[in-house]
Design a protein around this motif. Structure first.
Motif, mmCIF file in Angstrom:
data_model
loop_
_atom_site.group_PDB
_atom_site.id
_atom_site.type_symbol
_atom_site.label_atom_id
_atom_site.label_comp_id
_atom_site.label_asym_id
_atom_site.label_seq_id
_atom_site.Cartn_x
_atom_site.Cartn_y
_atom_site.Cartn_z
ATOM 1 N N LYS A 68 -34.564 -26.658 0.818
ATOM 2 C CA LYS A 68 -33.770 -25.748 0.005
ATOM 3 C C LYS A 68 -33.044 -26.484 -1.113
ATOM 4 O O LYS A 68 -33.003 -26.008 -2.259
ATOM 5 C CB LYS A 68 -32.755 -25.009 0.894
ATOM 6 C CG LYS A 68 -33.376 -24.003 1.829
ATOM 7 C CD LYS A 68 -32.331 -23.288 2.663
ATOM 8 C CE LYS A 68 -31.433 -22.417 1.822
ATOM 9 N NZ LYS A 68 -30.531 -21.585 2.672
ATOM 10 N N GLU A 69 -32.478 -27.639 -0.797
ATOM 11 C CA GLU A 69 -31.743 -28.387 -1.820
ATOM 12 C C GLU A 69 -32.649 -28.813 -2.959
ATOM 13 O O GLU A 69 -32.255 -28.775 -4.134
ATOM 14 C CB GLU A 69 -31.080 -29.619 -1.185
ATOM 15 C CG GLU A 69 -29.942 -29.270 -0.229
ATOM 16 C CD GLU A 69 -29.420 -30.493 0.507
ATOM 17 O OE1 GLU A 69 -29.975 -31.597 0.282
ATOM 18 O OE2 GLU A 69 -28.472 -30.352 1.303
ATOM 19 N N LEU A 72 -33.482 -25.623 -5.086
ATOM 20 C CA LEU A 72 -32.316 -25.055 -5.769
ATOM 21 C C LEU A 72 -31.708 -26.010 -6.790
ATOM 22 O O LEU A 72 -30.893 -25.597 -7.613
ATOM 23 C CB LEU A 72 -31.249 -24.667 -4.733
ATOM 24 C CG LEU A 72 -31.657 -23.550 -3.759
ATOM 25 C CD1 LEU A 72 -30.560 -23.325 -2.722
ATOM 26 C CD2 LEU A 72 -31.939 -22.260 -4.513
ATOM 27 N N ARG A 144 -26.302 -18.037 2.219
ATOM 28 C CA ARG A 144 -27.472 -18.834 2.603
ATOM 29 C C ARG A 144 -28.735 -17.991 2.596
ATOM 30 O O ARG A 144 -29.829 -18.474 2.270
ATOM 31 C CB ARG A 144 -27.257 -19.437 3.990
ATOM 32 C CG ARG A 144 -26.072 -20.371 4.085
ATOM 33 C CD ARG A 144 -26.284 -21.625 3.281
ATOM 34 N NE ARG A 144 -25.220 -22.591 3.516
ATOM 35 C CZ ARG A 144 -25.083 -23.742 2.846
ATOM 36 N NH1 ARG A 144 -25.949 -24.048 1.882
ATOM 37 N NH2 ARG A 144 -24.096 -24.571 3.130
ATOM 38 N N GLU A 147 -29.955 -17.662 -0.857
ATOM 39 C CA GLU A 147 -30.546 -18.933 -1.260
ATOM 40 C C GLU A 147 -31.976 -19.061 -0.742
ATOM 41 O O GLU A 147 -32.868 -19.525 -1.471
ATOM 42 C CB GLU A 147 -29.696 -20.094 -0.742
ATOM 43 C CG GLU A 147 -28.371 -20.253 -1.444
ATOM 44 C CD GLU A 147 -27.541 -21.389 -0.866
ATOM 45 O OE1 GLU A 147 -26.491 -21.730 -1.457
ATOM 46 O OE2 GLU A 147 -27.932 -21.944 0.177
ATOM 47 N N SER A 148 -32.184 -18.643 0.499
ATOM 48 C CA SER A 148 -33.535 -18.680 1.064
ATOM 49 C C SER A 148 -34.472 -17.758 0.294
ATOM 50 O O SER A 148 -35.656 -18.067 0.110
ATOM 51 C CB SER A 148 -33.491 -18.274 2.544
ATOM 52 O OG SER A 148 -32.724 -19.200 3.289
ATOM 53 N N LYS A 150 -34.290 -17.115 -2.911
ATOM 54 C CA LYS A 150 -34.629 -17.817 -4.154
ATOM 55 C C LYS A 150 -35.702 -18.875 -3.911
ATOM 56 O O LYS A 150 -36.624 -19.035 -4.710
ATOM 57 C CB LYS A 150 -33.375 -18.472 -4.739
ATOM 58 C CG LYS A 150 -32.338 -17.494 -5.273
ATOM 59 C CD LYS A 150 -31.143 -18.241 -5.853
ATOM 60 C CE LYS A 150 -30.092 -17.290 -6.378
ATOM 61 N NZ LYS A 150 -28.902 -18.015 -6.932
#
Length: 271
Positions: A68-69, A72, A144, A147-148, A150
């Motif tokens: 994820k990092e 993103l 979160r 974010e997932s 995205k």
């Protein structure tokens, strides 16, 4: 590919339970299933259920955070980000790599058909993010979760830029067999020929079709194919994902035709 709301609209709960039972049953695990009587939404349901019931998400928990990092994080060059994500994908177990890339390939096909399905990359990422990139710590954290989404959308939109894992072209077992003399080989061969002449020829039963509705058997004429586990099959250096859209199926009316499943008659009659 022409069904509106695919993956968003739920199928029949009863038929989904039937499908799960069929796909969980050895020895065929649903490979010989006749899909008549099931809808497209039933098939989509069982696929989502399969992903949700995996022991670990498609993106394993070990690489969840770094995955994820990486996506993103803002990169000056998209190619650099793709390379960084590809490196993480290659660290996943092979089965997870294949599943992820085939899944992304399939979802991109539905994105291309969004005029009919009404399911763009955003809609599909909202449906599949919880099963592809999920962590228990994020279960009750809406930030979160978005974010997932995205991350999932980035994967779908760039699926054609990721490559499949490489495949070994050699057999796993490379041990050389022990050498035997020509005399011993000929004697063993002769004994085997004599014994094979006395053994009865095994009969090979064709697959049978069992009708759930009628509760009867009928011969299919299609014989079961069982791969030899000791056989070394040729492999390719690379695998290519299919870009071919599935064929369009006719829609069924309100009456469901008889559902048929292939089973082994001998095992059923012995009970």
């Amino acid at each position: 590919m022409t069904t509106e709301g695919i993956f968003r609209i739920s199928g029949s709960a009863r038929r989904t339970r039937m499908l799960q039972s069929i796909f969980d049953t050895p020895d065929t695990y649903g490979s010989q299933l006749d899909w008549r009587g099931y809808t497209v939404h039933d098939a989509a349901n069982i696929m989502k259920r399969f992903l949700n019931f995996l022991p670990e998400p498609v993106i394993t928990l070990e690489y969840h955070r770094v995955f994820k990092e990486t996506i993103l994080t803002e990169y000056e060059d998209l190619d650099l980000k793709i390379d960084a994500v590809q490196e993480i994908i290659q660290k996943l177990p092979k089965v997870h790599q294949y599943l992820l890339l085939y899944l992304l390939d399939m979802l991109s096909m539905f994105v291309n058909a969004q005029e009919n399905t009404r399911m763009d990359a955003s809609c599909l990422s909202a449906v599949f993010a919880p099963s592809v990139i999920f962590h228990p710590d994020d279960e009750k954290n809406p930030v979160r979760y978005f974010e997932s989404q995205k991350v999932m959308r980035f994967l779908i939109e760039n699926q054609d830029r990721f490559s499949m894992p490489s495949v070994d072209t050699t057999c796993v077992n490379l041990a050389k067999p022990p050498l035997v003399s020509q005399k011993s080989f000929n004697r063993a061969k002769r004994q085997d020929s004599e014994e094979s002449g006395r053994r009865p020829c095994p009969t090979h039963r064709p697959s049978l079709i069992y009708s759930i509705a009628a509760g009867s058997y009928s011969g299919s004429g299609i014989e079961s194919i069982v791969a030899d586990p000791d056989e070394c099959l040729p492999t390719l250096n690379t695998l290519r994902r299919s870009k071919t859209a599935p064929s369009r199926r006719d829609k069924y009316g309100s009456h469901e035709p008889h559902q048929t499943v292939r089973v082994n008659r001998a095992s059923s009659q012995s009970k």
